[in-house]
Design a protein around this motif. Structure first.
Motif, PDB file in Angstrom:
ATOM      1  N   LEU A 134      -3.949  12.524   7.829  1.00  0.00           N
ATOM      2  CA  LEU A 134      -2.842  12.270   6.732  1.00  0.00           C
ATOM      3  C   LEU A 134      -1.596  11.471   7.984  1.00  0.00           C
ATOM      4  CD1 LEU A 134      -2.426  15.157   4.535  1.00  0.00           C
ATOM      5  CD2 LEU A 134      -2.935  13.039   3.939  1.00  0.00           C
ATOM      6  N   ALA A 135      -1.252  12.121   9.024  1.00  0.00           N
ATOM      7  CA  ALA A 135      -0.388  11.566   9.877  1.00  0.00           C
ATOM      8  C   ALA A 135      -0.638  10.260  10.401  1.00  0.00           C
ATOM      9  CB  ALA A 135      -0.168  12.514  11.240  1.00  0.00           C
ATOM     10  N   ASN A 136      -1.846   9.906  10.335  1.00  0.00           N
ATOM     11  CA  ASN A 136      -2.504   8.489  10.882  1.00  0.00           C
ATOM     12  C   ASN A 136      -2.592   7.534   9.911  1.00  0.00           C
ATOM     13  OD1 ASN A 136      -2.914   9.159  13.719  1.00  0.00           O
ATOM     14  ND2 ASN A 136      -4.408  10.398  13.148  1.00  0.00           N
ATOM     15  N   MET A 137      -2.236   8.048   8.454  1.00  0.00           N
ATOM     16  CA  MET A 137      -2.245   7.083   7.332  1.00  0.00           C
ATOM     17  C   MET A 137      -0.975   6.353   7.051  1.00  0.00           C
ATOM     18  SD  MET A 137      -4.160   9.102   4.639  1.00  0.00           S
ATOM     19  CE  MET A 137      -5.670  10.072   4.842  1.00  0.00           C
ATOM     20  N   SER A 138      -0.951   4.934   6.624  1.00  0.00           N
ATOM     21  CA  SER A 138       0.311   4.277   6.326  1.00  0.00           C
ATOM     22  C   SER A 138       0.551   4.781   5.253  1.00  0.00           C
ATOM     23  CB  SER A 138      -0.312   2.942   5.903  1.00  0.00           C
ATOM     24  OG  SER A 138      -0.970   2.729   4.704  1.00  0.00           O
ATOM     25  N   ASN A 139       1.930   4.607   4.766  1.00  0.00           N
ATOM     26  CA  ASN A 139       2.497   5.282   3.788  1.00  0.00           C
ATOM     27  C   ASN A 139       1.938   5.056   2.327  1.00  0.00           C
ATOM     28  OD1 ASN A 139       3.360   2.556   3.603  1.00  0.00           O
ATOM     29  ND2 ASN A 139       5.252   2.981   3.556  1.00  0.00           N
ATOM     30  N   VAL A 140       1.313   3.643   2.241  1.00  0.00           N
ATOM     31  CA  VAL A 140       0.508   3.509   1.165  1.00  0.00           C
ATOM     32  C   VAL A 140      -0.812   4.434   0.930  1.00  0.00           C
ATOM     33  CG1 VAL A 140      -0.470   1.486  -0.091  1.00  0.00           C
ATOM     34  CG2 VAL A 140       1.622   1.125   1.316  1.00  0.00           C
ATOM     35  N   GLU A 141      -1.611   4.302   2.051  1.00  0.00           N
ATOM     36  CA  GLU A 141      -2.786   4.878   1.911  1.00  0.00           C
ATOM     37  C   GLU A 141      -2.614   6.333   1.671  1.00  0.00           C
ATOM     38  OE1 GLU A 141      -5.284   2.670   5.566  1.00  0.00           O
ATOM     39  OE2 GLU A 141      -3.612   4.099   6.196  1.00  0.00           O
ATOM     40  N   GLN A 142      -1.558   7.205   2.209  1.00  0.00           N
ATOM     41  CA  GLN A 142      -1.188   8.419   2.100  1.00  0.00           C
ATOM     42  C   GLN A 142      -0.553   8.857   0.457  1.00  0.00           C
ATOM     43  OE1 GLN A 142       1.812  11.626   3.401  1.00  0.00           O
ATOM     44  NE2 GLN A 142       0.684  10.751   5.255  1.00  0.00           N
ATOM     45  N   LEU A 143      -0.310   7.668  -0.305  1.00  0.00           N
ATOM     46  CA  LEU A 143      -0.019   7.880  -1.670  1.00  0.00           C
ATOM     47  C   LEU A 143      -1.394   8.365  -2.328  1.00  0.00           C
ATOM     48  CD1 LEU A 143       2.749   5.007  -2.419  1.00  0.00           C
ATOM     49  CD2 LEU A 143       2.886   7.490  -2.338  1.00  0.00           C
ATOM     50  N   ASP A 144      -2.479   7.694  -1.880  1.00  0.00           N
ATOM     51  CA  ASP A 144      -3.863   8.379  -2.601  1.00  0.00           C
ATOM     52  C   ASP A 144      -3.816   9.783  -2.526  1.00  0.00           C
ATOM     53  OD1 ASP A 144      -4.642   5.825  -3.142  1.00  0.00           O
ATOM     54  OD2 ASP A 144      -5.572   5.366  -1.148  1.00  0.00           O
ATOM     55  N   TYR A 145      -3.466  10.603  -1.530  1.00  0.00           N
ATOM     56  CA  TYR A 145      -3.382  11.943  -1.304  1.00  0.00           C
ATOM     57  C   TYR A 145      -2.441  12.410  -2.219  1.00  0.00           C
ATOM     58  CZ  TYR A 145      -7.404  11.470   1.501  1.00  0.00           C
ATOM     59  OH  TYR A 145      -8.626  11.255   1.748  1.00  0.00           O
ATOM     60  N   VAL A 146      -1.007  11.977  -2.319  1.00  0.00           N
ATOM     61  CA  VAL A 146      -0.023  12.348  -2.886  1.00  0.00           C
ATOM     62  C   VAL A 146      -0.731  12.541  -4.530  1.00  0.00           C
ATOM     63  CG1 VAL A 146       2.279  11.626  -3.987  1.00  0.00           C
ATOM     64  CG2 VAL A 146       1.779  11.645  -1.439  1.00  0.00           C
ATOM     65  N   TYR A 147      -1.095  11.212  -5.027  1.00  0.00           N
ATOM     66  CA  TYR A 147      -1.624  11.381  -6.350  1.00  0.00           C
ATOM     67  C   TYR A 147      -2.938  12.442  -6.511  1.00  0.00           C
ATOM     68  CZ  TYR A 147      -4.318  10.125 -10.476  1.00  0.00           C
ATOM     69  OH  TYR A 147      -4.797  10.097 -11.596  1.00  0.00           O
ATOM     70  N   LYS A 148      -3.618  12.533  -5.651  1.00  0.00           N
ATOM     71  CA  LYS A 148      -4.875  13.622  -5.880  1.00  0.00           C
ATOM     72  C   LYS A 148      -4.261  15.161  -5.870  1.00  0.00           C
ATOM     73  CE  LYS A 148      -9.185  14.476  -3.517  1.00  0.00           C
ATOM     74  NZ  LYS A 148     -10.227  14.157  -2.621  1.00  0.00           N
ATOM     75  N   TYR A 149      -3.114  15.315  -4.909  1.00  0.00           N
ATOM     76  CA  TYR A 149      -2.316  16.550  -5.210  1.00  0.00           C
ATOM     77  C   TYR A 149      -1.873  17.000  -6.571  1.00  0.00           C
ATOM     78  CZ  TYR A 149       0.762  20.478  -4.372  1.00  0.00           C
ATOM     79  OH  TYR A 149       1.572  21.699  -4.260  1.00  0.00           O
ATOM     80  N   TYR A 150      -0.990  15.752  -7.269  1.00  0.00           N
ATOM     81  CA  TYR A 150      -0.460  16.011  -8.264  1.00  0.00           C
ATOM     82  C   TYR A 150      -1.377  15.830  -9.663  1.00  0.00           C
ATOM     83  CZ  TYR A 150       4.111  15.845  -5.912  1.00  0.00           C
ATOM     84  OH  TYR A 150       5.239  16.390  -5.197  1.00  0.00           O
ATOM     85  N   ARG A 151      -2.410  15.364  -9.312  1.00  0.00           N
ATOM     86  CA  ARG A 151      -3.310  15.066 -10.652  1.00  0.00           C
ATOM     87  C   ARG A 151      -3.456  16.068 -11.332  1.00  0.00           C
ATOM     88  NH1 ARG A 151      -8.065  12.050  -9.017  1.00  0.00           N
ATOM     89  NH2 ARG A 151      -8.794  14.072  -8.234  1.00  0.00           N
ATOM     90  N   PRO A 152      -3.821  17.372 -11.116  1.00  0.00           N
ATOM     91  CA  PRO A 152      -4.084  18.561 -11.791  1.00  0.00           C
ATOM     92  C   PRO A 152      -2.961  18.982 -12.698  1.00  0.00           C
ATOM     93  CG  PRO A 152      -4.832  19.172  -9.452  1.00  0.00           C
ATOM     94  CD  PRO A 152      -3.814  17.763  -9.596  1.00  0.00           C
ATOM     95  N   TYR A 153      -1.577  18.598 -12.257  1.00  0.00           N
ATOM     96  CA  TYR A 153      -0.465  19.014 -13.067  1.00  0.00           C
ATOM     97  C   TYR A 153      -0.045  17.999 -14.042  1.00  0.00           C
ATOM     98  CZ  TYR A 153      -0.799  22.373  -9.370  1.00  0.00           C
ATOM     99  OH  TYR A 153      -1.057  23.216  -8.403  1.00  0.00           O
ATOM    100  N   ALA A 154      -0.652  16.662 -14.140  1.00  0.00           N
ATOM    101  CA  ALA A 154      -0.278  15.791 -15.105  1.00  0.00           C
ATOM    102  C   ALA A 154      -0.195  16.213 -16.474  1.00  0.00           C
ATOM    103  CB  ALA A 154      -1.404  14.457 -15.024  1.00  0.00           C
ATOM    104  N   GLY A 155       0.897  15.798 -16.961  1.00  0.00           N
ATOM    105  CA  GLY A 155       1.199  16.324 -18.547  1.00  0.00           C
ATOM    106  C   GLY A 155       1.885  17.421 -18.398  1.00  0.00           C
TER     107      GLY A 155
END
Length: 163
Positions: A74-95
């Motif tokens: 994660l620390a080696n990803m760009s801010n844009v790349e890391q957003l994929d993991y931000v989304y993946k983290y929040y996805r189970p809480y959608a809605g």
């Protein structure tokens, strides 16, 4: 968008992706920007020297592993790349994230999502005292426990810093 002036790299791509994933999650992109700003200053490489938490939303090492990555990756990803993991983290809480408090609670202590304001943050392996001692800024009344309502008051103090 809140805090957009603090995006250092890939600004247009980053902000567009924040809007896109926020739409997929059914949340206001300002809520996500607020959390990322207060957790990391929007720095995808920032690491907490005590907990090892890393990145835009301060992924804990075990959380990173559960998401199929590592805090080092994660620390080696760009801010844009890391957003994929931000989304993946929040996805189970959608809605289920209906306001800024919900998004921040999912980030900080997901077990508290949907709980009443008097609910004390704790788990079977983490006592209220330990959580409060590790987060003294959130234990506003210094009673060695943090309630959902107290967490919301803490977020409100941060909101006063919005311009």
């Amino acid at each position: 968008m809140w805090y957009s002036e603090y995006v250092k790299n890939n600004k247009e791509a980053f902000l567009n992706k924040v809007v896109s994933i926020s739409n997929q999650l059914g949340i206001n992109p300002n809520w996500l920007m607020f959390v990322m700003y207060w957790e990391s200053g929007l720095n995808p490489a920032i690491r907490n020297k005590y907990s090892g938490a890393t990145g835009l939303i301060q992924f804990m090492p075990a959380t990173a592993t559960a998401l199929g990555t590592s805090v080092s990756a994660l620390a080696n990803m760009s801010n844009v790349e890391q957003l994929d993991y931000v989304y993946k983290y929040y996805r189970p809480y959608a809605g289920r994230m209906n306001n800024l408090y919900d998004v921040y609670l999912v980030t900080f202590f997901p077990a508290a999502l949907g709980k009443a304001d008097n609910w004390v943050l704790q788990t079977s392996s983490l006592s209220p005292r330990i959580i409060a001692e590790q987060n003294p800024a959130i234990d506003l009344n210094k009673d060695k426990q943090i309630t959902v309502g107290e967490f919301k008051r803490y977020v409100n103090l941060k909101k006063k810093d919005l311009h």
